[in-house]
Write a protein that holds these residues in place. Structure first.
Motif, PDB file in Angstrom:
ATOM      1  N   ALA A 122      65.966  52.706  38.180  1.00 43.82           N
ATOM      2  CA  ALA A 122      66.719  53.734  37.449  1.00 43.82           C
ATOM      3  C   ALA A 122      67.671  53.095  36.443  1.00 43.82           C
ATOM      4  O   ALA A 122      68.894  53.150  36.596  1.00 43.82           O
ATOM      5  N   HIS A 123      67.141  52.476  35.404  1.00 44.84           N
ATOM      6  CA  HIS A 123      67.978  51.808  34.409  1.00 44.84           C
ATOM      7  C   HIS A 123      68.722  52.836  33.556  1.00 44.84           C
ATOM      8  O   HIS A 123      68.134  53.784  33.052  1.00 44.84           O
ATOM      9  N   TYR A 124      70.016  52.607  33.410  1.00 50.45           N
ATOM     10  CA  TYR A 124      70.833  53.514  32.600  1.00 50.45           C
ATOM     11  C   TYR A 124      71.795  52.719  31.720  1.00 50.45           C
ATOM     12  O   TYR A 124      71.692  52.711  30.504  1.00 50.45           O
ATOM     13  N   ARG A 125      72.721  52.011  32.354  1.00 54.87           N
ATOM     14  CA  ARG A 125      73.625  51.117  31.636  1.00 54.87           C
ATOM     15  C   ARG A 125      73.572  49.739  32.295  1.00 54.87           C
ATOM     16  O   ARG A 125      72.884  49.550  33.282  1.00 54.87           O
ATOM     17  N   ARG A 126      74.334  48.805  31.752  1.00 53.86           N
ATOM     18  CA  ARG A 126      74.261  47.428  32.229  1.00 53.86           C
ATOM     19  C   ARG A 126      74.591  47.324  33.715  1.00 53.86           C
ATOM     20  O   ARG A 126      73.936  46.597  34.459  1.00 53.86           O
ATOM     21  N   ALA A 127      75.607  48.020  34.157  1.00 55.09           N
ATOM     22  CA  ALA A 127      76.037  47.925  35.560  1.00 55.09           C
ATOM     23  C   ALA A 127      76.010  49.282  36.251  1.00 55.09           C
ATOM     24  O   ALA A 127      76.721  49.499  37.231  1.00 55.09           O
ATOM     25  N   LYS A 128      75.198  50.182  35.735  1.00 50.60           N
ATOM     26  CA  LYS A 128      75.168  51.534  36.294  1.00 50.60           C
ATOM     27  C   LYS A 128      73.759  52.091  36.225  1.00 50.60           C
ATOM     28  O   LYS A 128      73.079  51.965  35.210  1.00 50.60           O
ATOM     29  N   GLY A 129      73.323  52.698  37.321  1.00 46.90           N
ATOM     30  CA  GLY A 129      72.010  53.317  37.352  1.00 46.90           C
ATOM     31  C   GLY A 129      72.111  54.815  37.135  1.00 46.90           C
ATOM     32  O   GLY A 129      73.177  55.416  37.289  1.00 46.90           O
ATOM     33  N   GLY A 130      71.011  55.417  36.749  1.00 48.33           N
ATOM     34  CA  GLY A 130      71.008  56.854  36.529  1.00 48.33           C
ATOM     35  C   GLY A 130      69.602  57.378  36.314  1.00 48.33           C
ATOM     36  O   GLY A 130      68.738  56.669  35.795  1.00 48.33           O
ATOM     37  N   VAL A 131      69.364  58.603  36.733  1.00 51.84           N
ATOM     38  CA  VAL A 131      68.093  59.281  36.474  1.00 51.84           C
ATOM     39  C   VAL A 131      68.377  60.514  35.630  1.00 51.84           C
ATOM     40  O   VAL A 131      69.444  61.119  35.738  1.00 51.84           O
ATOM     41  N   LYS A 132      67.434  60.852  34.798  1.00 53.03           N
ATOM     42  CA  LYS A 132      67.593  62.007  33.915  1.00 53.03           C
ATOM     43  C   LYS A 132      66.557  63.050  34.300  1.00 53.03           C
ATOM     44  O   LYS A 132      65.371  62.753  34.419  1.00 53.03           O
ATOM     45  N   LEU A 133      67.035  64.274  34.494  1.00 51.61           N
ATOM     46  CA  LEU A 133      66.173  65.379  34.898  1.00 51.61           C
ATOM     47  C   LEU A 133      65.943  66.284  33.687  1.00 51.61           C
ATOM     48  O   LEU A 133      66.842  67.009  33.257  1.00 51.61           O
ATOM     49  N   HIS A 134      64.722  66.215  33.133  1.00 55.68           N
ATOM     50  CA  HIS A 134      64.359  67.018  31.966  1.00 55.68           C
ATOM     51  C   HIS A 134      63.805  68.347  32.474  1.00 55.68           C
ATOM     52  O   HIS A 134      62.763  68.381  33.136  1.00 55.68           O
TER      53      HIS A 134
END
Length: 301
Positions: free
Chosen positions: A92-104
């Motif tokens: 779940a790549h989002y930022r350098r030190a933060k993960g994230g998922v995107k729900l479309h």
């Protein structure tokens, strides 16, 4: 979701406490290792199919939120980002030190419930996922309402060529032909114009394709809003009302995040995350069904 469980152990304990009810269903409580294995290997499409089966069964309870004046089905398209721990969710790549998922998500405005939910990593641009979400609907003769984040000339032309109408906000720096040269209608707090994009990049993609710009004046806040569309059949007020109804998808995201277990996950694989998202949608649908058949109405929370 309904009990607010944060771990497999809590779910296991909850199933054991309900063993009497499970016996009436010819079922038995599962251990957390069995649950973990199912969460990892059983496709999330099981929960997805259950959601649409329930929606099909109880669809008459939800219809009627959209005026009969709109001859085409209307859908709202938007996305929401859910933060996760990057060390646990390495995909779940989002930022350098933060993960994230995107729900479309695509929301049916007539029933005010989602009909498409696609998940990507947090870095995925909304515009790049828009086509896949719209194509998942199947029907081409629809109206899609989007926010300004979906401003993309190639997307506008793709929708226009396939016969799909759209409504969105136009960017402030967009360059167009003179609006006064193509007046459709002017009223006290409305302006309705035809135009063509004149920027070099827009000309390469859109050419001489004619679009529509609706201006609406919010008298209470003394503020003008400008809406871009390729639909020349609806009135200016209908165009503005469609964008106002788009707020329902933001309310759905708020409902999902505030009331259900959608910010902490009991599994770390993509399948486990999607399973939890679709079971949250099932829980939302069940609660809405209970609300509508109850004698007295009560709030979702």
């Amino acid at each position: 979701h309904l009990a607010g469980c944060d771990s497999l152990r809590e779910i296991e304990d909850g199933l054991i406490s309900a063993v009497g009810k499970l016996q009436h269903m010819a079922a038995k409580a599962m251990g957390r290792t069995t649950l973990a294995y199912a969460n990892e290997h059983r496709s999330y499409e099981t929960a997805q199919k259950l959601y649409f089966r329930l929606l099909q069964t109880y669809k008459n309870l939800f219809r009627g939120h959209l005026d009969q004046d709109y001859l085409r089905p209307v859908y709202a398209l938007d996305s929401t980002t859910i933060s996760v721990c990057l060390t646990r969710f390495r995909w779940a790549h989002y930022r350098r030190a933060k993960g994230g998922v995107k729900l479309h998500t695509v929301l049916d405005e007539d029933i005010q419930l989602p009909v498409v939910m696609n998940m990507t990593h947090g870095k995925r641009a909304d515009v790049k996922e828009a086509k896949a979400a719209i194509e998942a609907l199947g029907n081409k003769e629809i109206t899609v309402v989007m926010d300004r984040g979906y401003n993309d000339y190639a997307l506008f032309m793709w929708l226009t060529r396939r016969g799909t109408k759209f409504v969105t906000r136009i960017k402030d720096n967009a360059k167009t032909t003179r609006l006064k040269d193509d007046v459709i209608e002017e009223a006290e707090n409305y302006g309705d114009y035809g135009f063509r994009f004149t920027q070099e990049q827009a000309q390469k993609v859109c050419g001489d394709t004619r679009f529509r710009l609706v201006q609406w004046h919010d008298l209470e806040n003394d503020r003008w809003f400008e809406f871009l569309s390729n639909d020349f059949d609806l009135t200016a007020q209908q165009i503005a009302d469609l964008y106002r109804k788009r707020r329902q998808i933001e309310l759905f995201f708020k409902k999902l995040k505030q009331n259900l277990k959608i910010k902490s996950f009991i599994g770390t694989s993509e399948n486990a995350v999607m399973t939890q998202i679709w079971t949250a949608a099932v829980a939302t649908l069940l609660i809405e069904i209970l609300r509508r058949i109850a004698r007295y109405r009560w709030s979702f929370s």
